[in-house]
Motif scaffolding. Structure first.
Motif, mmCIF file in Angstrom:
data_model
loop_
_atom_site.group_PDB
_atom_site.id
_atom_site.type_symbol
_atom_site.label_atom_id
_atom_site.label_comp_id
_atom_site.label_asym_id
_atom_site.label_seq_id
_atom_site.Cartn_x
_atom_site.Cartn_y
_atom_site.Cartn_z
ATOM 1 N N TYR A 89 11.578 -13.570 -4.433
ATOM 2 C CA TYR A 89 10.551 -14.367 -3.762
ATOM 3 C C TYR A 89 10.752 -14.339 -2.244
ATOM 4 O O TYR A 89 9.807 -14.145 -1.486
ATOM 5 N N THR A 90 11.992 -14.522 -1.801
ATOM 6 C CA THR A 90 12.280 -14.527 -0.372
ATOM 7 C C THR A 90 11.984 -13.168 0.239
ATOM 8 O O THR A 90 11.459 -13.081 1.353
ATOM 9 N N LEU A 91 12.301 -12.106 -0.470
ATOM 10 C CA LEU A 91 12.042 -10.755 0.016
ATOM 11 C C LEU A 91 10.549 -10.523 0.204
ATOM 12 O O LEU A 91 10.124 -9.907 1.188
ATOM 13 N N ILE A 92 9.745 -11.042 -0.706
ATOM 14 C CA ILE A 92 8.298 -10.851 -0.622
ATOM 15 C C ILE A 92 7.670 -11.785 0.409
ATOM 16 O O ILE A 92 6.831 -11.379 1.212
ATOM 17 N N ALA A 93 8.078 -13.051 0.413
ATOM 18 C CA ALA A 93 7.438 -14.052 1.259
ATOM 19 C C ALA A 93 7.934 -14.023 2.704
ATOM 20 O O ALA A 93 7.163 -14.268 3.632
ATOM 21 N N HIS A 94 9.220 -13.754 2.922
ATOM 22 C CA HIS A 94 9.815 -13.826 4.264
ATOM 23 C C HIS A 94 10.781 -12.669 4.499
ATOM 24 O O HIS A 94 11.982 -12.888 4.677
ATOM 25 N N PRO A 95 10.290 -11.439 4.538
ATOM 26 C CA PRO A 95 11.219 -10.305 4.664
ATOM 27 C C PRO A 95 11.980 -10.264 5.985
ATOM 28 O O PRO A 95 13.155 -9.898 6.007
ATOM 29 N N SER A 96 11.353 -10.655 7.090
ATOM 30 C CA SER A 96 12.060 -10.579 8.374
ATOM 31 C C SER A 96 13.162 -11.627 8.453
ATOM 32 O O SER A 96 14.236 -11.364 8.994
ATOM 33 N N GLN A 97 12.929 -12.818 7.902
ATOM 34 C CA GLN A 97 13.966 -13.849 7.905
ATOM 35 C C GLN A 97 15.138 -13.444 7.012
ATOM 36 O O GLN A 97 16.290 -13.710 7.341
ATOM 37 N N LEU A 98 14.851 -12.808 5.898
ATOM 38 C CA LEU A 98 15.917 -12.339 5.016
ATOM 39 C C LEU A 98 16.742 -11.263 5.720
ATOM 40 O O LEU A 98 17.976 -11.263 5.644
ATOM 41 N N GLY A 99 16.067 -10.374 6.445
ATOM 42 C CA GLY A 99 16.776 -9.339 7.193
ATOM 43 C C GLY A 99 17.668 -9.933 8.274
ATOM 44 O O GLY A 99 18.795 -9.478 8.485
ATOM 45 N N ASP A 100 17.165 -10.963 8.956
ATOM 46 C CA ASP A 100 17.977 -11.634 9.972
ATOM 47 C C ASP A 100 19.214 -12.267 9.352
ATOM 48 O O ASP A 100 20.308 -12.222 9.923
ATOM 49 N N GLY A 101 19.056 -12.862 8.183
ATOM 50 C CA GLY A 101 20.196 -13.476 7.498
ATOM 51 C C GLY A 101 21.241 -12.455 7.097
ATOM 52 O O GLY A 101 22.444 -12.686 7.247
ATOM 53 N N VAL A 102 20.784 -11.317 6.605
ATOM 54 C CA VAL A 102 21.714 -10.255 6.207
ATOM 55 C C VAL A 102 22.463 -9.726 7.427
ATOM 56 O O VAL A 102 23.675 -9.505 7.375
ATOM 57 N N GLN A 103 21.753 -9.552 8.542
ATOM 58 C CA GLN A 103 22.412 -9.092 9.767
ATOM 59 C C GLN A 103 23.450 -10.098 10.243
ATOM 60 O O GLN A 103 24.532 -9.719 10.698
ATOM 61 N N ALA A 104 23.145 -11.372 10.127
ATOM 62 C CA ALA A 104 24.094 -12.408 10.542
ATOM 63 C C ALA A 104 25.351 -12.370 9.673
ATOM 64 O O ALA A 104 26.469 -12.465 10.179
ATOM 65 N N ILE A 105 25.164 -12.213 8.370
ATOM 66 C CA ILE A 105 26.315 -12.162 7.451
ATOM 67 C C ILE A 105 27.195 -10.952 7.767
ATOM 68 O O ILE A 105 28.420 -11.066 7.840
#
Length: 53
Positions: free
Chosen positions: A17-33
Motif C-alpha cells: 500500500y505504501t509503495l503504491i500510495a506514497h512511493p517517494s516517501q518510501l524511497g526517502d525512508g529507505v535512503q535514510a535507513i
C-alpha cells in the motif's frame, strides 16, 4: 492461521500500500535507513582502525 503468518501478511500489505500510495516517501525512508547503516559501519571501521594504531 498462525499469528506470525498474519503479521507477515499484514506487513506485506502495508508495504505494498505504501509503495503504491506514497512511493517517494518510501524511497526517502529507505535512503535514510541505508544512511544510518552506512554511518554505523563507518564508525565501527574508524574505531577498529584506532585500536590497531
Amino acid at each position: 492461521m498462525k499469528p506470525k503468518k498474519v503479521l507477515l501478511l499484514a506487513a506485506a500489505a502495508v508495504l505494498i500500500y505504501t509503495l503504491i500510495a506514497h512511493p517517494s516517501q518510501l524511497g526517502d525512508g529507505v535512503q535514510a535507513i541505508f544512511g544510518w547503516i552506512g554511518d554505523g559501519l563507518e564508525a565501527i571501521i574508524t574505531f577498529l582502525k584506532s585500536t590497531v594504531d
